[in-house]
Design an enzyme around this catalytic site. Structure first.
Site, PDB file in Angstrom:
ATOM      1  N   LYS A 160       0.669  -1.183   0.126  1.00  0.00           N
ATOM      2  CA  LYS A 160      -0.126   0.187  -0.041  1.00  0.00           C
ATOM      3  C   LYS A 160       1.007   1.212   0.045  1.00  0.00           C
ATOM      4  CE  LYS A 160      -4.022   2.024   0.139  1.00  0.00           C
ATOM      5  NZ  LYS A 160      -3.580   2.956  -0.940  1.00  0.00           N
ATOM      6  N   LYS A 173       4.281   2.188   8.846  1.00  0.00           N
ATOM      7  CA  LYS A 173       3.039   3.058   9.233  1.00  0.00           C
ATOM      8  C   LYS A 173       1.967   2.047   9.259  1.00  0.00           C
ATOM      9  CE  LYS A 173       2.500   6.902   7.017  1.00  0.00           C
ATOM     10  NZ  LYS A 173       2.387   7.771   5.844  1.00  0.00           N
ATOM     11  N   LYS A 228       5.486   1.936  -2.763  1.00  0.00           N
ATOM     12  CA  LYS A 228       5.347   3.512  -2.998  1.00  0.00           C
ATOM     13  C   LYS A 228       5.705   3.340  -4.741  1.00  0.00           C
ATOM     14  CE  LYS A 228       4.544   7.316  -1.169  1.00  0.00           C
ATOM     15  NZ  LYS A 228       3.543   7.656  -0.136  1.00  0.00           N
ATOM     16  N   THR A 245      -5.781  12.903   5.918  1.00  0.00           N
ATOM     17  CA  THR A 245      -4.389  12.898   6.532  1.00  0.00           C
ATOM     18  C   THR A 245      -4.555  14.268   7.356  1.00  0.00           C
ATOM     19  OG1 THR A 245      -3.685  11.977   4.294  1.00  0.00           O
ATOM     20  CG2 THR A 245      -1.952  12.986   5.879  1.00  0.00           C
ATOM     21  N   ASN A 252      -4.059  19.898   0.999  1.00  0.00           N
ATOM     22  CA  ASN A 252      -5.000  18.924   1.724  1.00  0.00           C
ATOM     23  C   ASN A 252      -4.448  18.873   3.284  1.00  0.00           C
ATOM     24  OD1 ASN A 252      -6.354  18.920  -0.577  1.00  0.00           O
ATOM     25  ND2 ASN A 252      -5.851  16.919  -1.190  1.00  0.00           N
ATOM     26  N   SER A 280      -7.987   5.045   3.281  1.00  0.00           N
ATOM     27  CA  SER A 280      -7.557   4.230   1.993  1.00  0.00           C
ATOM     28  C   SER A 280      -8.059   2.714   2.417  1.00  0.00           C
ATOM     29  CB  SER A 280      -6.117   4.393   1.858  1.00  0.00           C
ATOM     30  OG  SER A 280      -5.742   5.602   1.029  1.00  0.00           O
TER      31      SER A 280
END
Length: 427
Positions: free
Chosen positions: A80, A104, A116, A200, A231, A359
């Site tokens: 992810k 994380k 990533k 976030t 954001n 997510s």
């Protein structure tokens, strides 16, 4: 950095993003007992893919761009992690970002591994059609290693819901059916989740609120400085503002604004949305960019790019709490100085994890084809974030460590125990 050898130890390799990750990992080893013998599995990515992306430009010429997808660890579930479109993207950075996603997701106890992706490109220099061609060809090139049960990309710097929609459509065309769960961060009407855009920034606020209570910092009238007003930074600033804090300084790519009595955050957000920058909001309140880190405040929120808190900043910053809204904003040497100065840092792997948490909700909702309300999303997200923050806080007290090291301890214990129980194929 394309020739980097992930098997190298960090010694002598400099302050690259990957090197900083390895330094953080080394600090965890003494706390892991017999599991430390298995730590080597986290010192290198499971899979790194470098792809050439030929794109037919609007003038008929063909340009080549370099893209990456790194899967760092998938022991606890599919990879992810976001996809970054930026001119400075390189393999070292993507490797580090994928590793931080591993930590994380495990620290939040989400059933994901870390991944990533990125393309070295300035998306602002491409037309919409060129950007779509780039996105679709990149997706086709990494198609073999992504999927709802393999690796699920998401937006990051330089990408957004539209780019995720193109990625989802490209993958679906190759699969022969609509596969909404291959990416997260999609538009809501294409299987995206309510609450994702603000998640976030909300996570930064929730984690900051919880840790402030632990260190006895009253948020009412607390002065806050925010670097980055996209954001993440804008939503965090708004939530702190709405809960009685004073956002005294905001910095983005265009300017640094300072108001001793507090900035009207809702009005600044309105101005920024109309002008795409904060410069010009109040000319008499603009200060130099270098002055940002010299402002006296209780809380600093770096919510832009990595590496902004270096040794010089760490030695002079006047703060009680740093909330890492960005990924990797503090280099390892600066981290030690902040600890010596008794400045509490809520690390990125916890602080900005609201995005990956929602997510996860989007991924679950896509599988079920049943979608929750925004209120349900935030209730579930807050519960996961609060538990993760307190798990890490209590581990830091138990281990006598920083919150960053504690987050790594919690995450590594979960990952390495999972690998121990799964074993190695073939045995």
């Amino acid at each position: 950095m394309n020739s980097i050898d992930p098997s190298l130890t960090y010694a002598g390799q400099g302050n690259t993003a990957w090197n900083n990750y390895l330094k953080q990992l080394e600090k965890v080893s003494p706390f892991l007992g017999e599991l430390s013998e298995r730590l080597d599995m986290l010192r290198r990515p499971k899979r790194s893919l470098i792809v050439d992306i030929p794109v037919i430009m609007d003038d008929g010429t063909v340009r080549h761009f370099e893209g990456y997808r790194v899967q760092h660890n998938v022991t606890r579930g599919p990879g992810k992690g976001g996809v970054r479109f930026h001119p400075d993207v390189n393999l070292d950075e993507v490797m580090a970002l994928s590793a931080w996603m591993t930590i994380k997701c495990a620290a939040l106890n989400l059933p994901f591994g870390g991944a990533k992706g990125g393309v070295r490109v300035d998306p602002s220099q491409l037309s919409r059609r060129e950007l779509e061609r780039l996105t679709r060809r990149y997706t086709a090139e990494i198609n073999l290693i992504i999927g709802p049960q393999k690796d699920i990309p998401a937006p990051d710097v330089g990408t957004n819901g539209q780019i995720m929609a193109w990625m989802m459509d490209t993958f679906s065309m190759n699969a022969g059916s609509t596969v909404t769960g291959v990416v997260t961060g999609k538009p809501v009407h294409l299987g995206g989740s309510l609450g994702r855009v603000k998640a976030t920034g909300r996570g930064v606020y929730v984690s900051g609120r919880e840790v402030a209570a632990e260190i006895g910092l009253e948020l009412k009238d607390a002065r806050i400085c925010v670097q980055g007003f996209g954001n993440v930074g804008s939503e965090a600033a708004l939530l702190f503002h709405d809960n009685g804090s004073k956002v005294v300084c905001v910095q983005d790519h265009s300017a640094t604004l300072y108001q001793e009595h507090g900035i009207d955050v809702p009005k600044l957000i309105e101005y920024m949305q109309a002008n795409k920058k904060i410069q010009g909001y109040a000319f008499n309140d603009e200060i130099s960019n270098d002055a940002f880190w010299k402002v006296s405040a209780e809380i600093f929120i770096p919510a832009a790019l990595e590496g902004v808190i270096d040794v010089d900043v760490a030695q002079t910053i006047d703060a009680k709490l740093i909330l890492e809204g960005a990924n990797g904003p503090t280099d390892s040497d600066a981290d030690e100085i902040l600890t010596e100065r008794n400045i509490t840092v809520v690390p990125d792997v916890i602080c900005n994890a609201g995005g990956v948490t929602v997510s996860y909700f989007e991924w679950v909702q896509d599988f079920a084809s049943y979608f929750w309300t925004e209120e349900e999303i935030y209730q579930r997200m807050d519960a996961i974030m609060v538990k993760a923050v307190h798990d890490v806080w209590h581990k830091s007290k138990q281990a006598g460590s920083t919150m960053r090291t504690a987050a790594y301890i919690v995450a590594c214990e979960r990952i390495l125990n999972a690998r121990k129980e799964r074993g190695i194929y073939p045995g």
